[in-house]
Scaffold this motif. Structure first.
Motif, short mmCIF file in Angstrom:
data_model
loop_
_atom_site.label_atom_id
_atom_site.label_comp_id
_atom_site.label_asym_id
_atom_site.label_seq_id
_atom_site.Cartn_x
_atom_site.Cartn_y
_atom_site.Cartn_z
N ARG A 155 6.81 12.79 -12.18
CA ARG A 155 5.51 12.16 -11.05
C ARG A 155 6.31 11.09 -10.44
O ARG A 155 5.93 10.83 -9.36
N LEU A 156 6.99 10.13 -11.20
CA LEU A 156 7.65 9.14 -10.78
C LEU A 156 8.70 9.31 -9.95
O LEU A 156 8.80 8.78 -8.71
N LEU A 157 9.57 10.27 -10.12
CA LEU A 157 10.62 10.67 -9.15
C LEU A 157 10.10 11.39 -7.93
O LEU A 157 10.63 11.02 -6.85
N ALA A 158 8.92 12.13 -8.10
CA ALA A 158 8.38 12.55 -6.85
C ALA A 158 7.66 11.71 -6.16
O ALA A 158 8.00 11.67 -4.79
N ALA A 159 7.24 10.44 -6.57
CA ALA A 159 6.64 9.45 -5.87
C ALA A 159 7.85 8.81 -5.13
O ALA A 159 7.58 8.26 -3.88
N ARG A 160 8.79 8.40 -6.01
CA ARG A 160 9.78 7.68 -5.33
C ARG A 160 10.64 8.54 -4.10
O ARG A 160 11.08 8.04 -2.98
N ARG A 161 10.77 9.83 -4.23
CA ARG A 161 11.39 10.67 -3.22
C ARG A 161 10.45 10.59 -1.83
O ARG A 161 10.78 10.38 -1.18
N ASP A 162 8.89 10.61 -2.23
CA ASP A 162 8.03 10.43 -0.94
C ASP A 162 8.01 9.35 -0.39
O ASP A 162 8.17 9.38 0.82
N LEU A 163 8.27 8.28 -1.13
CA LEU A 163 8.51 6.88 -0.48
C LEU A 163 9.87 6.69 0.24
O LEU A 163 9.77 6.34 1.57
N ALA A 164 10.85 7.31 -0.24
CA ALA A 164 12.17 6.94 0.41
C ALA A 164 12.00 7.83 1.73
O ALA A 164 12.37 7.53 2.83
N ASN A 165 11.58 9.27 1.41
CA ASN A 165 11.49 10.15 2.69
C ASN A 165 10.47 9.37 3.78
O ASN A 165 10.77 9.56 4.96
N THR A 166 9.38 8.80 3.34
CA THR A 166 8.58 7.94 4.42
C THR A 166 9.37 7.07 4.96
O THR A 166 9.02 6.95 6.20
N ALA A 215 11.95 8.20 7.47
CA ALA A 215 11.27 8.79 8.74
C ALA A 215 10.88 7.68 9.56
O ALA A 215 10.98 7.69 10.75
N THR A 216 10.08 6.65 8.95
CA THR A 216 9.77 5.55 9.55
C THR A 216 10.78 4.54 10.30
O THR A 216 10.70 4.17 11.49
N THR A 217 12.14 4.40 9.66
CA THR A 217 12.97 3.55 10.05
C THR A 217 13.73 4.29 11.11
O THR A 217 14.16 3.74 12.12
N ALA A 218 13.85 5.71 11.06
CA ALA A 218 14.55 6.53 12.17
C ALA A 218 13.59 6.54 13.16
O ALA A 218 14.20 7.05 14.31
N GLU A 244 0.86 -1.16 -0.15
CA GLU A 244 -0.14 -0.01 0.00
C GLU A 244 0.63 1.24 -0.13
O GLU A 244 0.55 2.46 -0.52
N ALA A 245 2.02 1.21 0.84
CA ALA A 245 2.80 2.55 0.75
C ALA A 245 3.61 2.58 -0.44
O ALA A 245 3.79 3.74 -0.92
N GLU A 246 3.87 1.46 -1.30
CA GLU A 246 4.35 1.72 -2.53
C GLU A 246 3.47 1.96 -3.87
O GLU A 246 3.77 2.14 -4.84
N GLU A 247 2.27 1.99 -3.52
CA GLU A 247 1.22 2.10 -4.48
C GLU A 247 1.26 3.25 -5.21
O GLU A 247 1.13 3.48 -6.75
N PRO A 248 1.48 4.64 -4.80
CA PRO A 248 1.83 5.78 -5.65
C PRO A 248 3.05 5.24 -6.93
O PRO A 248 2.75 6.00 -7.93
N VAL A 249 4.00 4.86 -6.25
CA VAL A 249 5.26 4.42 -7.08
C VAL A 249 4.78 3.65 -8.21
O VAL A 249 5.37 3.88 -9.44
N ILE A 250 3.93 2.68 -8.06
CA ILE A 250 3.51 1.70 -8.71
C ILE A 250 2.78 2.33 -9.96
O ILE A 250 2.82 2.28 -11.06
#
Length: 88
Positions: A67-78, A81-84, A29-35
């Protein structure tokens, strides 16, 4: 004469461990925007494979890539943040 046996039971057998776990479903579900963004970019590129791209086609591809780069950036940032642990 050799009898042919079906493997229907093996094919239709259902084991609970075959289902994705809740954490795997959350990751999907978290990766859905990237997909979805990847699918949009692929659609834009495939649309011009058999013809010369027009300026509108080039814009569509650039927009899809942004849009793909922005979605990947958002997923990486999320994910970061979750990992930290959300500590800043």
């Amino acid at each position: 004469m050799t009898h042919i046996v079906t493997v229907q039971e093996a094919v239709t057998a259902f084991e609970p461990w075959l289902e994705p776990t809740n954490s795997e479903l959350d990751a999907i579900e978290a990766e859905e925007p990237v997909i979805r963004a990847e699918m949009d970019e692929l659609d834009a590129v495939l649309a011009v494979l058999d013809r010369t791209p027009t300026e509108v086609d080039r814009q569509r591809i650039r927009r899809a890539r942004r849009r793909l780069l922005a979605a990947r950036r958002d997923l990486a940032n999320t994910t970061a943040a979750t990992t930290a642990g959300g500590a800043a």
